[in-house]
Design an enzyme around this catalytic site. Structure first.
Site, short mmCIF file in Angstrom:
data_model
loop_
_atom_site.label_atom_id
_atom_site.label_comp_id
_atom_site.label_asym_id
_atom_site.label_seq_id
_atom_site.Cartn_x
_atom_site.Cartn_y
_atom_site.Cartn_z
N LYS A 163 25.63 14.76 34.99
CA LYS A 163 26.20 15.40 36.18
C LYS A 163 25.77 14.75 37.48
O LYS A 163 26.47 14.86 38.50
CB LYS A 163 25.84 16.88 36.20
CG LYS A 163 26.55 17.74 35.16
CD LYS A 163 27.96 18.05 35.57
CE LYS A 163 28.57 19.11 34.67
NZ LYS A 163 29.93 19.48 35.11
N SER A 216 25.59 14.48 26.40
CA SER A 216 25.81 14.71 27.83
C SER A 216 24.62 15.30 28.56
O SER A 216 24.53 15.19 29.79
CB SER A 216 27.04 15.59 28.03
OG SER A 216 26.92 16.81 27.32
#
Length: 403
Positions: A51, A303
């Site tokens: 992110k 992720s």
């Protein structure tokens, strides 16, 4: 799709800010599934998740006046830390609205990066609605975690790094929450090499994008429930759905048991700490949610790695029981001297290690003169456990097994 030039521009913008995380062959996983599996380890990113890429790219694009007023974001955790880190890099203030159930690790991690944290709502969508209102009231710029072309371009740099490092990838597997990561990555992949198949993975407890993909229209979930909190998104982004319909070949789902198994496998066999959303791609590969052959090269994105320690503890304990390395027995004994010693001698002779024991003689469910023993054993697999059951039956001990 997001233009390749914007994603390449984002890569230059990120420069040395983000870590170019490794994308390496996972030998144990490859052996397990019979294909060449490469893991893109965004769990090793500076903030523990991809992110940071999109957040930094977005804040870098703001005007000086916008930066001066400060930024706000809504996040279950990883976007929060990406925004907080980026804001600190530019010397500006950041406010983060997080769902009340956000793991403590992510809350404290965000505060440690200098952001103000507001806990509000039962899920991301409720936190998001509150953050929008707060942004208007205080004149802050809202940094969307996934529904922003500049953020998506930043996330797409993950794909550029994978393609640079691994030649001739056949399949890339990407977790889906709001769809920002897969929108950016699939846009880059299809413009560089359209032959690469892109597979998206939803948690079955948050299946909005999966259902929308096959209906070809936005279908929101009424509620979400999954251990993969980073991809627990209830409502579908229509703009990201358009990207996904254009660039993604297939979307599959994995349930919490499959995600937990992937987390444990990555921890034990690959020595990687990965959160639920980050493990979704590996769960899809391990449980063969899509077709592949042994000669294929598969890239899987891990992720994020910001898993709550308490959740990790639960996953480990349940995993040990399911893999027959622990067993919990409830045994009824005659409550007299020597009874417990004879029972423990049985386990000693069976070479089973006792790791926890509880002795109860007062339960109203027991007959007078009986005691109930709850015992946790460390065992060596299914055959060992079957031997222990046989010994208990042979010795005449009434018992039940807790799973």
């Amino acid at each position: 799709m997001i233009s390749l030039s914007e994603i390449v521009k984002a890569k230059r913008q990120l420069g040395n800010v983000v870590t170019k995380t490794p994308c390496a062959l996972a030998p144990h996983l490859s052996d397990e599934v019979g294909a060449q599996v490469y893991l893109k380890k965004e769990n090793l990113q500076i903030t523990g998740a991809y992110k940071l890429r999109g957040a930094y790219n977005k804040i870098a694009s703001l005007t000086k006046e916008e930066r001066k007023k400060g930024v706000i974001a809504a996040s279950a955790g990883n976007h929060a830390q990406g925004v907080a880190y980026s804001a600190r890099s530019f010397g500006i203030s950041a406010t983060i609205v997080m769902p009340e159930a956000t793991p403590l690790l992510k809350v404290t991690g965000t505060k440690a990066l200098g952001a103000e944290v507001i806990l509000h709502g039962d899920n991301y969508d409720e936190a998001y609605a509150y953050a929008l209102t707060y942004a208007k009231e205080h004149g802050l710029t809202f940094i969307h975690p996934f529904e922003d072309p500049t953020v998506i371009a930043g996330q797409g740099t993950v794909a550029l790094e994978m393609i640079d490092e691994i030649n001739d990838l056949d399949i890339v597997v990407v977790p889906i929450g709001g769809g920002g990561l897969i929108s950016g990555m699939s846009s880059a992949i299809k413009q560089i090499d359209p032959k690469i198949k892109v597979i998206g993975v939803n948690a079955s407890g948050a299946p909005a994008m999966y259902e929308s993909f096959y209906a070809k229209k936005a279908i929101n979930s009424k509620s979400v429930r999954t251990i993969a909190d980073g991809i627990a998104v209830r409502d579908v982004s229509e703009s990201n759905l358009e990207h996904i319909l254009e660039c993604v070949d297939e979307v599959v789902t994995v349930d919490d048991e499959e995600i937990a198994a992937a987390i444990l496998f990555l921890l034990e066999r690959q020595k990687l700490v990965v959160e639920g959303g980050g493990a979704a791609s590996v769960a899809a590969i391990m449980h063969q949610k899509f077709a592949f052959t042994k000669d294929m090269k598969i890239g899987a994105v891990l992720s994020g790695g910001n898993i709550d320690v308490q959740m990790l503890s639960v996953i480990i304990e349940k995993g040990l029981i399911k893999s027959h390395r622990k067993m919990k027995l409830v045994i009824t004994l005659i409550d007299k001297p020597g009874s417990l010693m004879r029972l423990t001698d049985l386990f000693k002779n069976a070479n089973a290690n006792i790791i926890q024991i509880d002795y109860d003689r007062f339960s109203t469910k027991l007959s007078y003169g009986d005691a109930q023993i709850t015992i946790m054993l460390e065992t060596k697999g299914l055959e060992h456990q079957q031997m222990i059951r046989g010994l208990l039956e042979e010795a005449g001990y009434p018992f039940t097994e807790e799973v």
